[in-house]
Design a protein around this motif. Structure first.
Motif, PDB file in Angstrom:
ATOM      1  N   GLY A 117       0.755  -1.285   0.233  1.00 19.39           N
ATOM      2  CA  GLY A 117      -0.034  -0.056   0.387  1.00 19.39           C
ATOM      3  C   GLY A 117       1.337   1.476  -0.286  1.00 19.39           C
ATOM      4  O   GLY A 117       0.245   2.253   0.283  1.00 19.39           O
ATOM      5  N   GLU A 118       2.199   1.005  -0.202  1.00 23.22           N
ATOM      6  CA  GLU A 118       2.550   2.504  -0.252  1.00 23.22           C
ATOM      7  C   GLU A 118       3.469   3.314  -2.027  1.00 23.22           C
ATOM      8  O   GLU A 118       3.858   1.949  -2.301  1.00 23.22           O
ATOM      9  CB  GLU A 118       3.893   2.137   0.480  1.00 23.22           C
ATOM     10  N   THR A 163       1.050   6.903   0.408  1.00 20.88           N
ATOM     11  CA  THR A 163      -0.170   5.349   0.430  1.00 20.88           C
ATOM     12  C   THR A 163      -0.685   5.427  -0.835  1.00 20.88           C
ATOM     13  O   THR A 163      -1.335   6.534  -1.341  1.00 20.88           O
ATOM     14  CB  THR A 163      -0.849   5.234   1.690  1.00 20.88           C
TER      15      THR A 163
END
Length: 177
Positions: A117-118, A163
Protein backbone atom coordinates in the motif's frame (compact mmCIF):
# COMPACT_ATOMS: atom_id res chain seq x y z
CA UNK A 1 13.20 -0.01 -41.80
CA UNK A 2 15.91 0.77 -44.23
CA UNK A 3 18.15 3.81 -44.43
CA UNK A 4 15.65 5.20 -46.96
CA UNK A 5 12.62 4.57 -44.68
CA UNK A 6 10.82 6.94 -42.28
CA UNK A 7 13.12 8.54 -39.74
CA UNK A 8 13.47 11.26 -37.14
CA UNK A 9 16.39 13.67 -37.09
CA UNK A 10 17.21 17.11 -35.71
CA UNK A 11 17.82 19.87 -38.25
CA UNK A 12 18.32 23.65 -38.05
CA UNK A 13 15.72 25.90 -39.70
CA UNK A 14 17.33 29.05 -41.03
CA UNK A 15 15.77 31.52 -43.46
CA UNK A 16 12.75 29.22 -43.88
CA UNK A 17 14.77 26.23 -45.05
CA UNK A 18 16.22 23.25 -43.25
CA UNK A 19 19.93 22.69 -42.77
CA UNK A 20 21.43 19.39 -41.69
CA UNK A 21 23.45 19.47 -38.49
CA UNK A 22 26.78 17.65 -38.87
CA UNK A 23 26.79 14.49 -36.74
CA UNK A 24 22.99 14.29 -36.43
CA UNK A 25 22.05 10.81 -37.57
CA UNK A 26 18.58 9.76 -38.77
CA UNK A 27 16.74 7.46 -36.33
CA UNK A 28 14.32 4.97 -37.95
CA UNK A 29 10.74 5.40 -36.74
CA UNK A 30 7.33 4.48 -38.16
CA UNK A 31 4.27 6.28 -36.82
CA UNK A 32 0.80 4.74 -36.94
CA UNK A 33 -1.97 7.28 -37.74
CA UNK A 34 -4.30 5.30 -35.46
CA UNK A 35 -2.12 6.02 -32.40
CA UNK A 36 -1.31 9.19 -30.43
CA UNK A 37 2.22 10.50 -29.90
CA UNK A 38 4.02 13.18 -27.92
CA UNK A 39 7.02 14.92 -29.43
CA UNK A 40 9.48 16.38 -26.92
CA UNK A 41 12.47 18.51 -27.81
CA UNK A 42 15.01 19.71 -25.30
CA UNK A 43 18.28 21.52 -25.54
CA UNK A 44 20.94 22.53 -23.10
CA UNK A 45 23.68 24.70 -24.57
CA UNK A 46 24.66 23.05 -27.83
CA UNK A 47 23.38 19.56 -26.86
CA UNK A 48 19.97 18.81 -28.41
CA UNK A 49 17.63 15.85 -27.93
CA UNK A 50 14.33 14.95 -29.56
CA UNK A 51 12.05 12.21 -28.21
CA UNK A 52 8.93 10.58 -29.64
CA UNK A 53 6.64 8.85 -27.13
CA UNK A 54 3.70 6.63 -28.01
CA UNK A 55 0.90 7.65 -25.64
CA UNK A 56 0.08 6.85 -22.92
CA UNK A 57 3.68 5.66 -22.21
CA UNK A 58 5.67 8.78 -21.35
CA UNK A 59 8.47 6.84 -19.66
CA UNK A 60 10.09 5.15 -22.67
CA UNK A 61 10.50 6.95 -26.00
CA UNK A 62 10.04 4.92 -29.18
CA UNK A 63 12.71 7.08 -30.87
CA UNK A 64 15.45 9.41 -29.66
CA UNK A 65 17.42 11.75 -31.91
CA UNK A 66 20.47 13.72 -30.75
CA UNK A 67 22.56 16.50 -32.20
CA UNK A 68 25.11 19.08 -31.15
CA UNK A 69 24.79 22.55 -32.66
CA UNK A 70 26.53 25.63 -31.27
CA UNK A 71 24.80 28.08 -33.64
CA UNK A 72 22.17 29.25 -31.13
CA UNK A 73 23.09 28.28 -27.57
CA UNK A 74 20.47 30.32 -25.75
CA UNK A 75 16.96 31.63 -26.11
CA UNK A 76 13.48 30.33 -25.46
CA UNK A 77 11.89 30.33 -28.91
CA UNK A 78 11.72 27.22 -31.00
CA UNK A 79 9.74 25.21 -33.47
CA UNK A 80 9.09 21.51 -33.68
CA UNK A 81 8.46 20.23 -37.19
CA UNK A 82 7.88 16.78 -38.59
CA UNK A 83 8.48 15.77 -42.18
CA UNK A 84 6.75 12.85 -43.89
CA UNK A 85 9.49 12.76 -46.52
CA UNK A 86 11.02 9.27 -46.38
CA UNK A 87 14.36 10.02 -47.98
CA UNK A 88 15.64 13.52 -47.22
CA UNK A 89 15.38 15.86 -44.19
CA UNK A 90 14.05 18.63 -46.41
CA UNK A 91 10.69 20.39 -46.30
CA UNK A 92 8.08 20.26 -43.57
CA UNK A 93 4.66 18.63 -43.86
CA UNK A 94 3.25 19.51 -40.43
CA UNK A 95 4.30 21.96 -37.75
CA UNK A 96 3.42 21.60 -34.09
CA UNK A 97 3.40 25.02 -32.50
CA UNK A 98 1.73 24.45 -29.13
CA UNK A 99 4.85 24.16 -27.05
CA UNK A 100 6.28 25.62 -23.90
CA UNK A 101 9.85 26.48 -23.21
CA UNK A 102 11.90 26.76 -20.07
CA UNK A 103 15.44 27.82 -19.41
CA UNK A 104 16.16 24.40 -17.85
CA UNK A 105 15.10 20.85 -18.64
CA UNK A 106 12.39 19.82 -16.16
CA UNK A 107 13.16 16.67 -14.17
CA UNK A 108 11.18 13.46 -14.63
CA UNK A 109 8.99 12.43 -11.72
CA UNK A 110 9.28 8.68 -11.10
CA UNK A 111 6.48 6.73 -9.41
CA UNK A 112 7.34 3.37 -7.80
CA UNK A 113 4.96 0.89 -6.19
CA UNK A 114 6.71 -0.27 -3.01
CA UNK A 115 4.05 -2.84 -2.18
CA UNK A 116 2.05 -3.04 1.05
CA UNK A 117 0.00 0.00 0.00
CA UNK A 118 2.93 2.42 -0.38
CA UNK A 119 4.08 4.49 -3.36
CA UNK A 120 7.28 6.48 -3.73
CA UNK A 121 7.63 9.55 -5.92
CA UNK A 122 11.21 10.59 -6.67
CA UNK A 123 13.28 12.92 -8.84
CA UNK A 124 17.03 13.57 -9.26
CA UNK A 125 18.85 15.06 -6.26
CA UNK A 126 20.66 17.65 -8.40
CA UNK A 127 17.33 19.27 -9.34
CA UNK A 128 17.24 22.87 -8.12
CA UNK A 129 14.23 25.09 -7.49
CA UNK A 130 11.41 22.55 -8.04
CA UNK A 131 8.68 21.86 -5.47
CA UNK A 132 6.56 18.71 -5.29
CA UNK A 133 2.92 19.74 -5.44
CA UNK A 134 -0.41 17.93 -5.34
CA UNK A 135 -4.01 18.67 -6.32
CA UNK A 136 -7.30 16.80 -6.64
CA UNK A 137 -7.48 17.23 -10.43
CA UNK A 138 -4.77 17.70 -13.07
CA UNK A 139 -6.41 20.95 -14.22
CA UNK A 140 -6.76 22.47 -10.73
CA UNK A 141 -6.20 26.21 -10.43
CA UNK A 142 -4.51 25.84 -7.07
CA UNK A 143 -1.86 23.23 -6.31
CA UNK A 144 -0.47 22.68 -2.79
CA UNK A 145 3.21 22.20 -1.95
CA UNK A 146 3.87 18.85 -0.28
CA UNK A 147 5.31 19.40 3.21
CA UNK A 148 9.11 19.62 2.69
CA UNK A 149 9.58 17.78 6.00
CA UNK A 150 8.11 14.67 4.34
CA UNK A 151 10.68 14.74 1.51
CA UNK A 152 14.07 13.07 2.00
CA UNK A 153 17.10 12.15 -0.08
CA UNK A 154 17.45 8.42 -0.80
CA UNK A 155 19.91 6.83 -3.22
CA UNK A 156 20.69 10.13 -5.00
CA UNK A 157 17.05 11.15 -5.42
CA UNK A 158 14.58 13.38 -3.61
CA UNK A 159 11.81 11.06 -2.41
CA UNK A 160 8.30 11.33 -1.06
CA UNK A 161 6.48 8.22 0.16
CA UNK A 162 2.71 8.09 0.38
CA UNK A 163 -0.05 5.51 0.57
CA UNK A 164 -1.89 4.21 -2.46
CA UNK A 165 -5.16 5.34 -0.81
CA UNK A 166 -3.90 8.94 -0.60
CA UNK A 167 -2.26 8.88 -4.05
CA UNK A 168 -5.47 7.60 -5.69
CA UNK A 169 -7.14 10.89 -4.65
CA UNK A 170 -4.34 13.22 -5.85
CA UNK A 171 -2.30 14.29 -8.82
CA UNK A 172 1.36 15.21 -8.35
CA UNK A 173 3.72 17.47 -10.26
CA UNK A 174 7.08 19.20 -9.90
CA UNK A 175 6.68 22.97 -10.08
CA UNK A 176 9.31 25.65 -10.47
CA UNK A 177 8.08 29.16 -9.56
Amino acid sequence: RSAAGPYATIVRILNESTRSIPGSLPVPVTLNPEKDYRFVFQGKGQDLQGFIYELPNLATPIATATASDGTFQEGIGGLLAFSLNNTQPEGVDVTFDNYFSRNIVPPHLLLENLGFGELRLSWPEDTQGFHLQCAETPTAEHWTDVDPGLIAIFDGRWTYTTTTAEANKKFFRLFRP
